[in-house]
Scaffold this motif. Sequence first.
Motif, PDB file in Angstrom:
ATOM      1  N   PRO A  19      15.559   3.475  -7.269  1.00  0.00           N
ATOM      2  CA  PRO A  19      16.503   3.739  -6.175  1.00  0.00           C
ATOM      3  C   PRO A  19      15.827   4.051  -4.845  1.00  0.00           C
ATOM      4  CG  PRO A  19      17.213   4.859  -8.152  1.00  0.00           C
ATOM      5  CD  PRO A  19      15.856   4.301  -8.444  1.00  0.00           C
ATOM      6  N   ARG A  20      14.698   4.755  -4.888  1.00  0.00           N
ATOM      7  CA  ARG A  20      14.086   5.166  -3.624  1.00  0.00           C
ATOM      8  C   ARG A  20      13.519   3.960  -2.878  1.00  0.00           C
ATOM      9  NH1 ARG A  20      10.234   9.649  -2.127  1.00  0.00           N
ATOM     10  NH2 ARG A  20       8.979   9.051  -3.905  1.00  0.00           N
ATOM     11  N   ARG A  21      12.840   3.076  -3.616  1.00  0.00           N
ATOM     12  CA  ARG A  21      12.298   1.889  -2.966  1.00  0.00           C
ATOM     13  C   ARG A  21      13.433   1.032  -2.413  1.00  0.00           C
ATOM     14  NH1 ARG A  21      10.281  -1.275  -7.077  1.00  0.00           N
ATOM     15  NH2 ARG A  21       8.242  -0.277  -7.030  1.00  0.00           N
ATOM     16  N   THR A  22      14.470   0.839  -3.223  1.00  0.00           N
ATOM     17  CA  THR A  22      15.576  -0.001  -2.788  1.00  0.00           C
ATOM     18  C   THR A  22      16.254   0.594  -1.563  1.00  0.00           C
ATOM     19  OG1 THR A  22      15.876  -0.665  -5.069  1.00  0.00           O
ATOM     20  CG2 THR A  22      17.700  -1.084  -3.572  1.00  0.00           C
ATOM     21  N   ALA A  23      16.417   1.924  -1.562  1.00  0.00           N
ATOM     22  CA  ALA A  23      17.088   2.559  -0.426  1.00  0.00           C
ATOM     23  C   ALA A  23      16.226   2.465   0.833  1.00  0.00           C
ATOM     24  CB  ALA A  23      17.396   4.012  -0.757  1.00  0.00           C
ATOM     25  N   LEU A  24      14.922   2.688   0.691  1.00  0.00           N
ATOM     26  CA  LEU A  24      14.034   2.568   1.852  1.00  0.00           C
ATOM     27  C   LEU A  24      14.063   1.150   2.403  1.00  0.00           C
ATOM     28  CD1 LEU A  24      10.872   4.606   0.808  1.00  0.00           C
ATOM     29  CD2 LEU A  24      12.296   5.004   2.808  1.00  0.00           C
TER      30      LEU A  24
ATOM     31  N   TRP B 160       0.833  -1.205   0.000  1.00  0.00           N
ATOM     32  CA  TRP B 160       0.000   0.000   0.000  1.00  0.00           C
ATOM     33  C   TRP B 160       0.870   1.258   0.000  1.00  0.00           C
ATOM     34  CZ3 TRP B 160      -0.663   3.554   4.145  1.00  0.00           C
ATOM     35  CH2 TRP B 160      -1.694   4.476   3.945  1.00  0.00           C
ATOM     36  N   LEU B 161       1.912   1.258   0.862  1.00  0.00           N
ATOM     37  CA  LEU B 161       2.823   2.412   0.900  1.00  0.00           C
ATOM     38  C   LEU B 161       3.461   2.626  -0.465  1.00  0.00           C
ATOM     39  CD1 LEU B 161       4.624   1.765   4.310  1.00  0.00           C
ATOM     40  CD2 LEU B 161       2.979   3.566   3.803  1.00  0.00           C
ATOM     41  N   ASP B 162       3.862   1.516  -1.108  1.00  0.00           N
ATOM     42  CA  ASP B 162       4.536   1.611  -2.396  1.00  0.00           C
ATOM     43  C   ASP B 162       3.588   2.154  -3.473  1.00  0.00           C
ATOM     44  OD1 ASP B 162       7.201   0.719  -3.620  1.00  0.00           O
ATOM     45  OD2 ASP B 162       5.726   0.000  -5.065  1.00  0.00           O
ATOM     46  N   ARG B 163       2.327   1.695  -3.436  1.00  0.00           N
ATOM     47  CA  ARG B 163       1.348   2.210  -4.406  1.00  0.00           C
ATOM     48  C   ARG B 163       1.160   3.710  -4.245  1.00  0.00           C
ATOM     49  NH1 ARG B 163      -1.794  -2.391  -3.565  1.00  0.00           N
ATOM     50  NH2 ARG B 163      -3.183  -1.327  -2.124  1.00  0.00           N
TER      51      ARG B 163
ATOM     52  N   PHE C 124      19.457   4.725  15.249  1.00  0.00           N
ATOM     53  CA  PHE C 124      18.710   5.750  14.515  1.00  0.00           C
ATOM     54  C   PHE C 124      19.534   6.355  13.377  1.00  0.00           C
ATOM     55  CE2 PHE C 124      16.962   5.784  18.851  1.00  0.00           C
ATOM     56  CZ  PHE C 124      15.661   5.420  18.541  1.00  0.00           C
ATOM     57  N   VAL C 125      20.862   6.324  13.547  1.00  0.00           N
ATOM     58  CA  VAL C 125      21.725   7.013  12.590  1.00  0.00           C
ATOM     59  C   VAL C 125      22.060   6.118  11.388  1.00  0.00           C
ATOM     60  CG1 VAL C 125      23.936   8.157  12.292  1.00  0.00           C
ATOM     61  CG2 VAL C 125      22.679   8.410  14.449  1.00  0.00           C
ATOM     62  N   VAL C 126      22.456   4.875  11.691  1.00  0.00           N
ATOM     63  CA  VAL C 126      22.979   4.024  10.621  1.00  0.00           C
ATOM     64  C   VAL C 126      21.946   3.763   9.508  1.00  0.00           C
ATOM     65  CG1 VAL C 126      23.984   1.777  10.108  1.00  0.00           C
ATOM     66  CG2 VAL C 126      24.713   3.038  12.123  1.00  0.00           C
ATOM     67  N   PRO C 127      20.658   3.456   9.841  1.00  0.00           N
ATOM     68  CA  PRO C 127      19.717   3.252   8.734  1.00  0.00           C
ATOM     69  C   PRO C 127      19.600   4.471   7.812  1.00  0.00           C
ATOM     70  CG  PRO C 127      18.796   2.389  10.741  1.00  0.00           C
ATOM     71  CD  PRO C 127      20.041   3.135  11.135  1.00  0.00           C
ATOM     72  N   VAL C 128      19.719   5.680   8.387  1.00  0.00           N
ATOM     73  CA  VAL C 128      19.644   6.883   7.548  1.00  0.00           C
ATOM     74  C   VAL C 128      20.842   6.926   6.602  1.00  0.00           C
ATOM     75  CG1 VAL C 128      19.596   9.395   7.567  1.00  0.00           C
ATOM     76  CG2 VAL C 128      18.351   8.116   9.316  1.00  0.00           C
ATOM     77  N   LEU C 129      22.032   6.603   7.150  1.00  0.00           N
ATOM     78  CA  LEU C 129      23.221   6.566   6.294  1.00  0.00           C
ATOM     79  C   LEU C 129      23.046   5.520   5.203  1.00  0.00           C
ATOM     80  CD1 LEU C 129      26.100   6.824   8.929  1.00  0.00           C
ATOM     81  CD2 LEU C 129      25.156   8.600   7.471  1.00  0.00           C
ATOM     82  N   VAL C 130      22.543   4.350   5.592  1.00  0.00           N
ATOM     83  CA  VAL C 130      22.328   3.275   4.613  1.00  0.00           C
ATOM     84  C   VAL C 130      21.407   3.769   3.505  1.00  0.00           C
ATOM     85  CG1 VAL C 130      21.227   1.019   4.268  1.00  0.00           C
ATOM     86  CG2 VAL C 130      22.797   1.374   6.171  1.00  0.00           C
ATOM     87  N   TYR C 131      20.348   4.511   3.910  1.00  0.00           N
ATOM     88  CA  TYR C 131      19.416   5.022   2.912  1.00  0.00           C
ATOM     89  C   TYR C 131      20.143   5.854   1.861  1.00  0.00           C
ATOM     90  CZ  TYR C 131      15.735   7.727   0.733  1.00  0.00           C
ATOM     91  OH  TYR C 131      14.923   8.307  -0.196  1.00  0.00           O
ATOM     92  N   PHE C 132      20.961   6.800   2.326  1.00  0.00           N
ATOM     93  CA  PHE C 132      21.604   7.704   1.356  1.00  0.00           C
ATOM     94  C   PHE C 132      22.652   6.981   0.520  1.00  0.00           C
ATOM     95  CE2 PHE C 132      19.818  10.923   4.237  1.00  0.00           C
ATOM     96  CZ  PHE C 132      19.101  11.621   3.270  1.00  0.00           C
TER      97      PHE C 132
ATOM     98  N   SER D  51      21.748   3.009 -12.187  1.00  0.00           N
ATOM     99  CA  SER D  51      20.664   3.090 -13.159  1.00  0.00           C
ATOM    100  C   SER D  51      20.937   4.132 -14.241  1.00  0.00           C
ATOM    101  CB  SER D  51      19.341   3.388 -12.462  1.00  0.00           C
ATOM    102  OG  SER D  51      19.384   4.676 -11.900  1.00  0.00           O
ATOM    103  N   VAL D  52      21.611   5.250 -13.905  1.00  0.00           N
ATOM    104  CA  VAL D  52      21.804   6.272 -14.931  1.00  0.00           C
ATOM    105  C   VAL D  52      23.245   6.363 -15.410  1.00  0.00           C
ATOM    106  CG1 VAL D  52      19.947   7.673 -14.012  1.00  0.00           C
ATOM    107  CG2 VAL D  52      22.288   8.182 -13.348  1.00  0.00           C
TER     108      VAL D  52
END
Lengths: 590, 305
Positions: free
Chosen positions: A372-377, A350-353, A417-425, A435-436
């Motif tokens: 990239p955004r889905r994969t990073a999340l 649902w979130l993805d839709r 709290f910090v590491v997942p944010v770093l992983v995201y970026f 991809s590009v």
Amino acid sequence: MIPRPHPTDDAVRFVDDRLGASKAVKKALRYVFPDHWSFMLGEIALYCFAVLVATGIFLALFYSPSDSDVIYRGVYEPLRGAEVSESFGSVVNLSFDVPAGLLIRQTHHWAADVFVAAIVLHLLRVFFTAAFRKPRDVNYFVGVTMLGLALVEGFLGYSLVDDLLSGMGLVIAYSVLMSVPLIGAQAAVLVWGDAWPGSPELWPRMFIVHVLVIPLILGGLIATHLTMIMRHHHTQFRGPRRTEHNVVGTPLWPAYALRSLGLAAAVVAVLVLLGGLVQINPIWEWGPYHTADATNGAQPDWYLGWLIGGLRLVFGYEPVVFGYTLVPNPFWGGVAFPLVVFGILYAWPWLDRRRERDQAHHQLLDLPRDNPRRTALGAALFAWVAIVFFVGALDRIYFLLGVPYEGQIWFWRFGIFVVPVLVYFVVRRVTTELSVGRARVLRGWYGQTVRRAPGGGFEVLTPPDGAAPSVPAPEGPKGVTDTELGRVINALTATLNDQRPERLDVDRLQSLVTDSLGGEEKLAVVPDLNGAQVLDTRGERLADIRFAGGAWTVERAVPARDELPASPREPTRGEKARARARGAWRKLRP
Amino acid sequence: MRRRPPGQDEATTWEREVPRSGVMEGLVALLLAVAGVCAAAFAVLYVLDASTQLLGLSLGLAFAALAAALVVAGKRVVPQETAILDKPPLPDPEEREEVRELVRDAGEGVSRRGLIVGAAGVAGCGLGAALVLPIASLGPGADARLARTPWRRGRYLVDEEGERFGPDDLALGGFLTAFPEGADKEEVGSPVILARLRSQELDLPPERRGWAQDGVVAYSKICTHAGCAVAMFRYPLYPPQTPPPALVCPCHYSTFDPRNGGERTFGPAARALPQLPLMLDAQRRFVAGGPLSGRPGPSYLTVRK
């Protein structure tokens, strides 16, 4: 001469005579499986389940679910004369006194560990290739439910043994249930039948849930899962002749059936070899459990590691109001954390839709780099869980490396709290580059550029000083992103082939295009001699709608984004600021 | 009626290749024979009551050979085909419209729908409450059951063998597990951990001044976080005497200070370990001086009452 019948003809005739099933059999034998190694993960889980049922039936014939005290009198010398529960005694006996009993028990335990691992890897594959999208979201829910049940089933299975380790796990489960706000104590006493260690009925209850209730539910869900796969057919990755409306691959009969049976035999082989050669859970070394006993360095089976990590990481605090303990501490790590993780997993389609504004059916899979955004999340989410997993084993890090345990816990109380944010970026950057960046020259310019000269013929452009010559790059669509254009084309293709109109209703197509862009009129559909065209705001042709070979096709008229060389872009705010700073610095220098 | 044209929903061959490899057929036969021999070896080993390792090896190799045979057969012996199956779209707008009408027709002629739906809501809520509330009857019982411990003033402490003992059985820095004499050892309220420190180290709250005997303090052995046994006692006898003395639970490393009444110094536990007042009888053996100072075991709503 009458041709001799083939040896398999009799079998075919038998089935058709009795069931009239030839049509169904034909459909089944011609069922098409797209070939990709990652589609095997679910099959591995399925075959592990079969091994678990087979070995589990054997074990159930020897196990007795009872906590009454008995004196152990079996063949294992060091335990002789010890006071153990009947459960524990029966498991030691089936390990040492029953021929091949230990092999079956260890195979069962290994199969459980591999079962959950295969499910988790399958989930990751489905997650990162976006196989959970419509129409498979329902089947994805069935899968996530099976993962949850498998965790409970595994926990019950090793709790039944009633050895020191499992007893510690069970009292933690009791405390976690007790920590549910308001009703926890009542719920724990209800499930255990009394305050810890509970009533004698607990053992038959756990046993029947482990060998009957959950396996039955799992069996039903597996059947549902497979039926839905057959209805939807498999997804497939993009490739030659693969579209949103077909499956390209190996038919079930004979090649795929043989390969899949081969995989089944390989799974059994690995599990039996592990069960025979690699010791797992030697309960006679742990000994029986008593309330007053505990051992250091205890680790649960791998798939519960994230829960022990959650329990260990939380601050030692409980809110108390008027003497009432509102939220006992184990609630955060033992209940809230897994509920949040499973809540996100369930809500993900649902979130993805919503995030993608994408209501379309999907049969072609994304590669992780495609979005990239889905994969990073997803990577951030799984990093979050993985850190908690890792925290469950920090005491092992202390023993191995000598890093103080308390310091590590304090580090991760904030690092979580910090590491997942770093992983995201990081992941977002890497996947975007993947991809590009494939068409972008990384360092310098090694080649020559040939261009058709304005007056005919060709000319070779020589770069002045190793830099790339400036050739006007073909441009992508204006006003819409590449993904949006893809979505429009998919929507048009689906509708046209579903309805098979003899004449195009341009107004209907226009409203379809506008709908699939979230209601914004960014593209226009205009009729032409052969069908219609999709134009962007400056009138550039982006796609053609044509009738060919008895079907409507929609073809791109501009190259896809990843085929485009990097186009010159506006400098970002950061780049502008850096350029200004460089200029100022140059002025300051003498 | 609009129906899918013939040929759809049926796999059509794109590429087909017949391997015709005698070598591969021979390999499959060989692997199958190996599988049979290994399986027979398992049977023989089983009859001979061989070790788990040999049993696992023979049966595992049988399946491994079978797997290899099947995969080779599937990839190199039988015809290799790539087929294309055209899938009609899942939704069928005409059928859907019919179903929609069928469902909608159920309400034909009903004029007071709101009233019925409202009444059904009342029924649902009432039944839900009626079926859920009886769980509350466990309430007071649960509280009483969880609060009960066998510790009373005058009850003797016994070790794991059931023997009474005194402070002279415990060396400095030593600890042992004790139970109330004659009680069920498996109850959460039963086990206590006795640890011997130096008397001058102790910093008990004023109202607990007399609860230690010769530097020996007693605490509930069940962790106030998740119910594991607090099975570790840290007491550095020689310099450097840091970190300070502690009782540690090995499950989630909740750490308690035995000097000041079992207060938590690290980890997820949020309550101190309940302390047991100690007295000595005439033969210098430990006797409980009263009940535990709080409820033992993991937290719940009324645990601090």
